[in-house]
Design an enzyme around this catalytic site. Structure first.
Site, PDB file in Angstrom:
ATOM      1  N   LEU A   1       0.731  -1.257  -0.209  1.00 41.12           N
ATOM      2  CA  LEU A   1      -0.353   0.049   0.240  1.00 41.12           C
ATOM      3  C   LEU A   1       0.782   1.509   0.151  1.00 41.12           C
ATOM      4  O   LEU A   1       1.670   1.691   0.754  1.00 41.12           O
ATOM      5  CB  LEU A   1      -1.474  -0.392   1.470  1.00 41.12           C
ATOM      6  CG  LEU A   1      -1.778  -0.932   1.359  1.00 41.12           C
ATOM      7  CD1 LEU A   1      -3.222  -1.263   2.515  1.00 41.12           C
ATOM      8  CD2 LEU A   1      -2.337  -1.584   0.544  1.00 41.12           C
TER       9      LEU A   1
ATOM     10  N   ALA B   1      -0.534   4.736  -1.406  1.00 39.82           N
ATOM     11  CA  ALA B   1      -1.250   5.417  -1.840  1.00 39.82           C
ATOM     12  C   ALA B   1      -1.149   6.593  -0.726  1.00 39.82           C
ATOM     13  O   ALA B   1      -1.921   7.511  -1.392  1.00 39.82           O
ATOM     14  CB  ALA B   1      -2.564   4.668  -2.436  1.00 39.82           C
ATOM     15  N   GLY B   2      -1.129   6.395  -0.044  1.00 39.03           N
ATOM     16  CA  GLY B   2      -1.622   7.803   1.114  1.00 39.03           C
ATOM     17  C   GLY B   2      -1.317   8.869   0.233  1.00 39.03           C
ATOM     18  O   GLY B   2      -0.112   9.014   0.173  1.00 39.03           O
TER      19      GLY B   2
ATOM     20  N   GLY C   1      -9.211   4.215   2.958  1.00 41.36           N
ATOM     21  CA  GLY C   1      -8.634   3.593   3.573  1.00 41.36           C
ATOM     22  C   GLY C   1      -7.665   2.010   3.341  1.00 41.36           C
ATOM     23  O   GLY C   1      -7.770   1.842   2.243  1.00 41.36           O
ATOM     24  N   THR C   2      -7.684   1.966   3.552  1.00 41.49           N
ATOM     25  CA  THR C   2      -6.291   0.623   3.668  1.00 41.49           C
ATOM     26  C   THR C   2      -7.340  -0.878   3.171  1.00 41.49           C
ATOM     27  O   THR C   2      -6.809  -1.252   1.862  1.00 41.49           O
ATOM     28  CB  THR C   2      -5.596   0.258   4.915  1.00 41.49           C
ATOM     29  OG1 THR C   2      -6.345   0.113   5.853  1.00 41.49           O
ATOM     30  CG2 THR C   2      -4.624   0.614   5.370  1.00 41.49           C
TER      31      THR C   2
ATOM     32  N   GLY D   1      -3.831  -1.121  17.370  1.00 43.49           N
ATOM     33  CA  GLY D   1      -4.920  -2.220  17.504  1.00 43.49           C
ATOM     34  C   GLY D   1      -4.372  -3.644  18.364  1.00 43.49           C
ATOM     35  O   GLY D   1      -3.386  -3.964  17.953  1.00 43.49           O
TER      36      GLY D   1
ATOM     37  N   ASN E   1      -0.705  -4.241  16.332  1.00 45.03           N
ATOM     38  CA  ASN E   1      -0.557  -4.815  15.332  1.00 45.03           C
ATOM     39  C   ASN E   1       0.268  -4.254  14.397  1.00 45.03           C
ATOM     40  O   ASN E   1       0.122  -2.978  14.495  1.00 45.03           O
ATOM     41  CB  ASN E   1      -2.146  -4.864  14.122  1.00 45.03           C
ATOM     42  CG  ASN E   1      -2.391  -4.800  12.910  1.00 45.03           C
ATOM     43  OD1 ASN E   1      -1.981  -5.981  12.814  1.00 45.03           O
ATOM     44  ND2 ASN E   1      -3.733  -3.844  12.683  1.00 45.03           N
TER      45      ASN E   1
ATOM     46  N   HIS F   1      28.523  26.086   4.219  1.00 50.31           N
ATOM     47  CA  HIS F   1      29.815  26.732   4.444  1.00 50.31           C
ATOM     48  C   HIS F   1      29.365  27.406   6.107  1.00 50.31           C
ATOM     49  O   HIS F   1      28.334  27.773   6.056  1.00 50.31           O
ATOM     50  CB  HIS F   1      30.122  28.421   4.087  1.00 50.31           C
ATOM     51  CG  HIS F   1      30.064  28.160   2.980  1.00 50.31           C
ATOM     52  ND1 HIS F   1      31.294  28.332   1.948  1.00 50.31           N
ATOM     53  CD2 HIS F   1      28.744  28.649   2.294  1.00 50.31           C
ATOM     54  CE1 HIS F   1      30.508  28.208   0.414  1.00 50.31           C
ATOM     55  NE2 HIS F   1      29.028  28.927   0.850  1.00 50.31           N
TER      56      HIS F   1
HETATM   57  P1  TTP Z   1      -1.137   5.816   6.846  1.00 51.53           P
HETATM   58  O1  TTP Z   1      -0.826   6.251   7.423  1.00 51.53           O
HETATM   59  O2  TTP Z   1      -2.918   5.473   7.630  1.00 51.53           O
HETATM   60  O3  TTP Z   1      -1.798   6.919   5.936  1.00 51.53           O
HETATM   61  P2  TTP Z   1      -0.956   7.770   5.387  1.00 51.53           P
HETATM   62  O4  TTP Z   1       0.650   7.914   3.926  1.00 51.53           O
HETATM   63  O5  TTP Z   1      -1.041   8.985   3.868  1.00 51.53           O
HETATM   64  O6  TTP Z   1      -0.435   9.044   6.449  1.00 51.53           O
HETATM   65  P3  TTP Z   1      -1.124   9.834   6.665  1.00 51.53           P
HETATM   66  O7  TTP Z   1      -1.637   9.368   8.186  1.00 51.53           O
HETATM   67  O8  TTP Z   1       0.532  11.062   7.763  1.00 51.53           O
HETATM   68  O9  TTP Z   1      -1.958  11.268   6.531  1.00 51.53           O
HETATM   69  O10 TTP Z   1      -1.904   4.489   6.096  1.00 51.53           O
HETATM   70  C1  TTP Z   1      -1.317   3.307   6.087  1.00 51.53           C
HETATM   71  C2  TTP Z   1      -0.340   2.751   4.972  1.00 51.53           C
HETATM   72  O11 TTP Z   1      -1.518   2.511   4.141  1.00 51.53           O
HETATM   73  C3  TTP Z   1       0.400   3.719   4.029  1.00 51.53           C
HETATM   74  O12 TTP Z   1       1.454   2.836   3.655  1.00 51.53           O
HETATM   75  C4  TTP Z   1      -0.491   4.495   3.005  1.00 51.53           C
HETATM   76  C5  TTP Z   1      -1.428   3.606   2.517  1.00 51.53           C
HETATM   77  N1  TTP Z   1      -3.165   4.070   2.623  1.00 51.53           N
HETATM   78  C6  TTP Z   1      -3.377   3.360   0.421  1.00 51.53           C
HETATM   79  O13 TTP Z   1      -2.809   2.923   0.609  1.00 51.53           O
HETATM   80  N2  TTP Z   1      -4.528   4.147   0.872  1.00 51.53           N
HETATM   81  C7  TTP Z   1      -5.739   4.445   1.479  1.00 51.53           C
HETATM   82  O14 TTP Z   1      -6.182   4.678   1.364  1.00 51.53           O
HETATM   83  C8  TTP Z   1      -4.709   4.926   3.213  1.00 51.53           C
HETATM   84  C9  TTP Z   1      -5.603   5.321   4.408  1.00 51.53           C
HETATM   85  C10 TTP Z   1      -3.603   4.605   3.419  1.00 51.53           C
END
Ligand code: TTP
Length: 393
Positions: free
Chosen positions: A6, A8-9, A83-84, A135, A160, A308
């Site tokens: 993942l 995409a965040g 979301g994840t 979690g 987790n 410098h």
């Molecule tokens: P997070 O750390 O919750 O989100 P983020 O990386 O965007 O950071 P921030 O909270 O500072 O905005 O995400 C956990 C992991 O999941 C990270 O690898 C990014 C990924 N993710 C996605 O790919 N898509 C999503 O919709 C979300 C929320 C997270």
């Protein structure tokens, strides 16, 4: 097994460093953060990596292309960061058979990723002192029986760690309702898997979730310390390199320089004359650290110049930053209290007694600028000559 990574965040907590680079592409030792995750997955036997990209996703695609270390890479684009679980669901059509899910902004100890793959269905956990902030997994012998977010009475101290090996059937369970915080969460997918399968907890010895700027420093401390001494660049006979120092081909170390490893000087970088680099420092590609400059435990990103008479300690400098002559960073308070930093508008403790500044890409400081501990300089910010900067800008 395929590994869905993942990436995409939006990385809102690590701004300004993520203003134009997605967090998984920020530098950790000699490669982007997410490359360490992908390496661990490949070493554990992943036969394909599915990268979920979104925010500034083309940067990720440009770096990895279609193949990385002889393993095919495919991409799923998540247009809205919902979301994840939503992110994994975006990659659904790539999934056939059991699959792993890893966070592209986490560092895992590679041996544990191996065990995760071996024990599918499985989830990685790390023993923590304050489980209430995480979690938390409940377990029964060698099996996970549940997961609960930030419990007031934690059933175990096993947090987790955001790494899963799921059976193929989990593909059908990726559409989960919104959680209380309005996201579709992978932990709800895990909950369904736990109901139907025996899920093994795989304990990590070491884990780091890189969310905030000082965690990028910690990530570099970890991965730079893993490097073995290697001198491929041009190093003056009058320079002194102690311990595990890497000078990449195309880097130059001039006379009078002292480097105390672990340290990494990347290709195209110039250090010296008469500079002092120490304590898990990364000097990025084409960066320049000049005469009478000391850099300690810091990340100096690609193209940045501290040319410098400066001190830079426990700091993260983005790309193409220019520190004017005599710019100095304070990294310690007189009262020895932990340094605070502003994350999404709130002052939070970094938990570090020593922390310097975070400068976004393109920051320029005037000569003799004095920068306070925990200061954030946003992308493109400037300071005036002789200024003492105590407030973020
Ligand atoms: P997070 O750390 O919750 O989100 P983020 O990386 O965007 O950071 P921030 O909270 O500072 O905005 O995400 C956990 C992991 O999941 C990270 O690898 C990014 C990924 N993710 C996605 O790919 N898509 C999503 O919709 C979300 C929320 C997270």
């Amino acid at each position: 097994m395929k590994a869905v990574v993942l990436a995409a965040g939006q990385g809102t907590r690590i701004r300004p460093l993520s203003d134009s680079i997605p967090k998984p592409m920020l530098p950790v030792a000699d490669r982007p953060l997410v490359a360490h995750t992908i390496d661990a997955a490949i070493d554990a036997g992943a036969d394909e990596i599915v990268l979920v990209i979104g925010y500034e996703g083309e940067t990720v695609r440009d770096y990895f292309g279609d193949e990385y270390r002889d393993v095919p890479i495919s991409y799923a684009v998540q247009t809205e960061q919902a979301g994840t679980a939503h992110a994994v669901n975006t990659a659904r059509e790539h999934i056939d058979g059991p699959f792993a899910v890893l966070n592209g902004d986490n560092l895992y100890d590679p041996a544990a990723v191996d065990r995760l793959f071996e024990h599918c269905p499985a989830v990685c956990a790390i023993a923590v002192d304050e489980p209430r902030n995480y979690g938390v997994l409940s377990t029964d012998g060698d099996s996970v029986t549940g997961i609960v977010e930030k419990p007031s009475e934690p059933p175990t101290n096993l947090a987790n760690a955001g790494a899963y090996a799921f059976p193929e059937r989990a593909r059908e369970w990726l559409e989960v309702p919104e959680s209380e915080r309005g996201e579709h969460e992978i932990t709800d997918v895990l909950a369904s898997v736990i109901e139907e399968f025996d899920v093994t907890p795989v304990t990590l010895d070491r884990w780091l979730d890189v969310g905030r700027p000082w965690e990028l420093l910690e990530a570099n401390e970890w991965k730079i310390a893993d490097l073995d001494r290697r001198i491929d660049g041009r190093v003056s006979d009058d320079a002194h390199l102690e311990g595990d120092v890497v000078v990449e081909e195309g880097a130059t170390v001039k006379p009078g320089v002292v480097v105390e490893g672990p340290a990494l000087i990347r290709s195209g970088a110039t250090v010296g004359p008469n500079a002092y680099v120490r304590g898990a420092t990364l000097i990025g590609e084409d960066a320049s650290v000049g005469h009478a400059v000391e850099v300690k435990n810091s990340v100096v990103s690609r193209g940045t110049s501290v040319s410098h008479l400066s001190y830079v300690g426990d700091s993260v400098l983005g790309r193409d930053v220019n520190f004017g002559a005599g710019t100095n960073v304070a990294n310690l308070r007189h009262d020895d209290a932990d340094i605070k930093f502003t994350v999404k508008g709130e002052r939070v403790s970094t938990g570090r007694r020593k922390f310097g500044v975070v400068a976004g890409d393109g920051v320029k400081t005037g000569i003799n600028s004095s920068l306070s501990p925990g200061l954030k300089l946003t992308t493109g910010a400037t300071t005036r000559p002789g200024e003492s900067v105590e407030r973020d800008r």
